[in-house]
Design an enzyme around this catalytic site. Structure first.
Site, PDB file in Angstrom:
ATOM      1  CB  CYS A 117      -0.949   0.000   1.187  1.00 36.38           C
ATOM      2  SG  CYS A 117      -2.052  -1.409   1.115  1.00 36.38           S
ATOM      3  CG  HIS A 261      -3.470   3.141   1.758  1.00 38.87           C
ATOM      4  ND1 HIS A 261      -3.791   2.836   0.457  1.00 38.87           N
ATOM      5  CD2 HIS A 261      -3.652   2.000   2.473  1.00 38.87           C
ATOM      6  CE1 HIS A 261      -4.137   1.565   0.388  1.00 38.87           C
ATOM      7  NE2 HIS A 261      -4.066   1.038   1.592  1.00 38.87           N
ATOM      8  CG  ASN A 291      -6.724  -1.266   0.784  1.00 39.33           C
ATOM      9  OD1 ASN A 291      -6.001  -0.748  -0.067  1.00 39.33           O
ATOM     10  ND2 ASN A 291      -6.246  -1.775   1.910  1.00 39.33           N
TER      11      ASN A 291
HETATM   12  N1  ACO Z   1     -18.621  -9.354   8.055  1.00 39.07           N
HETATM   13  C1  ACO Z   1     -19.159  -9.604   9.265  1.00 39.07           C
HETATM   14  N2  ACO Z   1     -18.428  -9.887  10.362  1.00 39.07           N
HETATM   15  C2  ACO Z   1     -17.095  -9.918  10.221  1.00 39.07           C
HETATM   16  C3  ACO Z   1     -16.467  -9.670   8.982  1.00 39.07           C
HETATM   17  C4  ACO Z   1     -17.294  -9.378   7.884  1.00 39.07           C
HETATM   18  N3  ACO Z   1     -16.789  -9.111   6.666  1.00 39.07           N
HETATM   19  N4  ACO Z   1     -15.147  -9.777   9.163  1.00 39.07           N
HETATM   20  C5  ACO Z   1     -14.921 -10.070  10.447  1.00 39.07           C
HETATM   21  N5  ACO Z   1     -16.119 -10.164  11.094  1.00 39.07           N
HETATM   22  C6  ACO Z   1     -16.356 -10.451  12.502  1.00 39.07           C
HETATM   23  C7  ACO Z   1     -15.181 -11.103  13.177  1.00 39.07           C
HETATM   24  O1  ACO Z   1     -15.197 -12.504  12.965  1.00 39.07           O
HETATM   25  C8  ACO Z   1     -15.393 -10.736  14.632  1.00 39.07           C
HETATM   26  O2  ACO Z   1     -16.372 -11.595  15.171  1.00 39.07           O
HETATM   27  P1  ACO Z   1     -16.253 -12.124  16.698  1.00 39.07           P
HETATM   28  O3  ACO Z   1     -16.265 -10.881  17.540  1.00 39.07           O
HETATM   29  O4  ACO Z   1     -17.447 -12.987  16.860  1.00 39.07           O
HETATM   30  O5  ACO Z   1     -14.943 -12.843  16.761  1.00 39.07           O
HETATM   31  C9  ACO Z   1     -16.023  -9.340  14.561  1.00 39.07           C
HETATM   32  O6  ACO Z   1     -16.525  -9.219  13.205  1.00 39.07           O
HETATM   33  C10 ACO Z   1     -15.050  -8.211  14.847  1.00 39.07           C
HETATM   34  O7  ACO Z   1     -13.864  -8.423  14.086  1.00 39.07           O
HETATM   35  P2  ACO Z   1     -12.606  -7.487  14.267  1.00 39.07           P
HETATM   36  O8  ACO Z   1     -11.507  -7.995  13.394  1.00 39.07           O
HETATM   37  O9  ACO Z   1     -12.296  -7.309  15.708  1.00 39.07           O
HETATM   38  O10 ACO Z   1     -13.168  -6.111  13.676  1.00 39.07           O
HETATM   39  P3  ACO Z   1     -12.490  -4.707  13.651  1.00 39.07           P
HETATM   40  O11 ACO Z   1     -13.397  -3.728  14.282  1.00 39.07           O
HETATM   41  O12 ACO Z   1     -11.081  -4.748  14.132  1.00 39.07           O
HETATM   42  O13 ACO Z   1     -12.456  -4.366  12.089  1.00 39.07           O
HETATM   43  C11 ACO Z   1     -10.997  -4.415  10.144  1.00 39.07           C
HETATM   44  C12 ACO Z   1     -11.780  -5.227  11.199  1.00 39.07           C
HETATM   45  C13 ACO Z   1     -11.987  -3.600   9.352  1.00 39.07           C
HETATM   46  C14 ACO Z   1     -10.262  -5.387   9.269  1.00 39.07           C
HETATM   47  C15 ACO Z   1      -9.980  -3.467  10.851  1.00 39.07           C
HETATM   48  O14 ACO Z   1      -9.284  -4.184  11.839  1.00 39.07           O
HETATM   49  C16 ACO Z   1      -8.983  -2.820   9.903  1.00 39.07           C
HETATM   50  O15 ACO Z   1      -9.328  -1.981   9.106  1.00 39.07           O
HETATM   51  N6  ACO Z   1      -7.682  -3.129  10.024  1.00 39.07           N
HETATM   52  C17 ACO Z   1      -6.609  -2.452   9.257  1.00 39.07           C
HETATM   53  C18 ACO Z   1      -6.657  -2.625   7.753  1.00 39.07           C
HETATM   54  C19 ACO Z   1      -5.430  -1.979   7.139  1.00 39.07           C
HETATM   55  O16 ACO Z   1      -5.068  -0.864   7.435  1.00 39.07           O
HETATM   56  N7  ACO Z   1      -4.708  -2.681   6.312  1.00 39.07           N
HETATM   57  C20 ACO Z   1      -3.440  -2.139   5.805  1.00 39.07           C
HETATM   58  C21 ACO Z   1      -3.439  -1.901   4.407  1.00 39.07           C
HETATM   59  S1  ACO Z   1      -3.731  -3.341   3.468  1.00 39.07           S
HETATM   60  C22 ACO Z   1      -2.247  -3.746   2.661  1.00 39.07           C
HETATM   61  O17 ACO Z   1      -1.216  -3.260   2.915  1.00 39.07           O
HETATM   62  C23 ACO Z   1      -2.296  -4.883   1.712  1.00 39.07           C
END
Ligand code: ACO
Length: 334
Positions: A117, A261, A291
């Site tokens: 990214c 980003h 993304n």
């Molecule tokens: N739909 C429904 N539920 C989901 C989904 C989905 N698509 N995905 C995960 N869940 C569930 C999980 O299983 C979890 O359930 P549980 O509580 O029963 O275990 C719950 O939702 C919460 O999951 P979390 O991972 O804790 O959710 P969070 O609020 O942290 O959001 C996210 C997740 C959106 C991925 C966030 O952590 C994020 O944006 N992280 C950073 C992304 C990023 O910056 N990436 C870098 C760039 S990418 C690159 O370089 C290639």
């Protein structure tokens, strides 16, 4: 007599996304997810995806042609092509070589840059240095990604798959003696965290061929420790904004536009809050595209320029964070 400093100015930009749109609701057909979950957690409403044999280089060539037309120049006038991508057409050669041929060029040098990214900002820095050193006058920098064929579109992969989209953004940089263009750039990486966001296999360290067990465990799909990455993204983006401002000797107030980003709207809102950046200066298009990794910033740049929001002479701060971990910031006078 002091020599005039050569700088790398943005002469043209382009954006291309494949026509097929997948709305959040469409994803409910393949996996246990919901529009509400995706919107609330990430800000994403829909994304574009490739179909019918289209590859990353096909997306790249479209945005490149638009950027070349905007810059009022031909492919033949380009001295170097740089493509930032994490989703190449092949293991090798790079997308840049395939793109070079698709642009109808014979021997123009081309290189791929793999910094996920942060890849576009890294590429911008490489292009700037080639131009400032006088080796090249015009460089095409492309960020292009076809993520969709590489994602796990089942409930197992929902935490990652819903976040990504396909697209490309291009920029033509050219030499100028004016006081505009790519100015300060700051680059970082921290390989200590490689396994927090990666595609584990296939690869030379973990086995070139996938075993049945690998397939069942989904090791060929992106893995991300979401919360961990989120926390680091907020911290590193905040730091790199401060760092690049300090390098340039500017304050937040002197920046007209912030192009972060597009990984998660909540990350960018948090960074803006921590740095007291007024929300009208922070642009986003993650709602429509998800993304797009290395393509996100050039796509946002093109769209914001085309919407008439960025005017010539204004100052832009770009910042990105991604797998590696890598992160980077740049100040550009448009
Ligand atoms: N739909 C429904 N539920 C989901 C989904 C989905 N698509 N995905 C995960 N869940 C569930 C999980 O299983 C979890 O359930 P549980 O509580 O029963 O275990 C719950 O939702 C919460 O999951 P979390 O991972 O804790 O959710 P969070 O609020 O942290 O959001 C996210 C997740 C959106 C991925 C966030 O952590 C994020 O944006 N992280 C950073 C992304 C990023 O910056 N990436 C870098 C760039 S990418 C690159 O370089 C290639």
């Amino acid at each position: 007599m002091t020599a005039t400093k050569i700088r790398a100015r943005i002469a043209g930009t382009g954006l291309y996304v494949p026509p097929k749109v997948l709305k959040n609701q469409d994803l409910e057909q393949f996996m246990d997810t919901s529009d509400e979950w995706i919107r609330q957690r990430s800000g994403i409403e829909e994304r574009h995806v490739i179909e019918g044999g289209i590859a990353t280089s096909d997306l790249a060539v479209e945005s490149a042609r638009i950027a070349l037309a905007e810059a009022n120049c031909t492919p033949e006038s380009i001295d170097l092509i740089i493509v930032a991508t994490l989703s190449p057409d092949h293991q090798f050669p790079g997308v840049s070589a395939v793109l070079q041929h698709k642009l109808g060029l014979e021997t123009t040098p081309s290189m791929d840059l793999r910094c996920q990214c942060s890849g576009f900002i890294y590429s911008l820095n490489v292009a700037k240095l080639f131009i400032e050193a006088g080796q090249y006058k015009r460089v095409l920098v492309v960020g292009a990604e076809a993520h969709s064929p590489l994602l796990d579109w089942t409930t197992r992969g929902r935490d990652v798959a819903v976040l990504f989209g396909d697209g490309s953004g291009s920029v033509v940089l050219e030499a100028t003696e004016d006081n505009v263009g790519v100015s300060s750039v700051v680059l970082h990486s921290q390989g200590q965290f490689a396994d927090r966001l990666w595609v584990e296999k296939p690869g030379t360290s973990k086995g070139v061929w996938l075993t049945e067990e690998d397939r069942q465990a989904g090791r060929m799909f992106p893995f991300m420790e979401g919360r961990y990455v989120f926390k680091h993204a907020v911290e590193r983006l905040t730091q790199v904004v401060k760092e690049v401002l300090e390098k340039e000797g500017l304050s937040i107030d002197a920046i007209d536009h912030f192009l972060f980003h597009q990984a998660n709207i909540r990350i960018n809102e948090k960074v803006a809050e921590l740095l007291s950046i007024p929300s009208y200066k922070v642009h986003s298009n993650i709602q429509k595209y998800g993304n797009c990794s290395a393509a996100s910033i050039p796509m946002l740049l093109d769209e914001t320029i085309r919407a008439g929001k960025i005017a010539r002479g204004q100052t832009i701060l770009m910042a990105a964070f991604g797998a590696g971990f890598t992160w980077a910031g740049a100040i550009v006078r448009y």
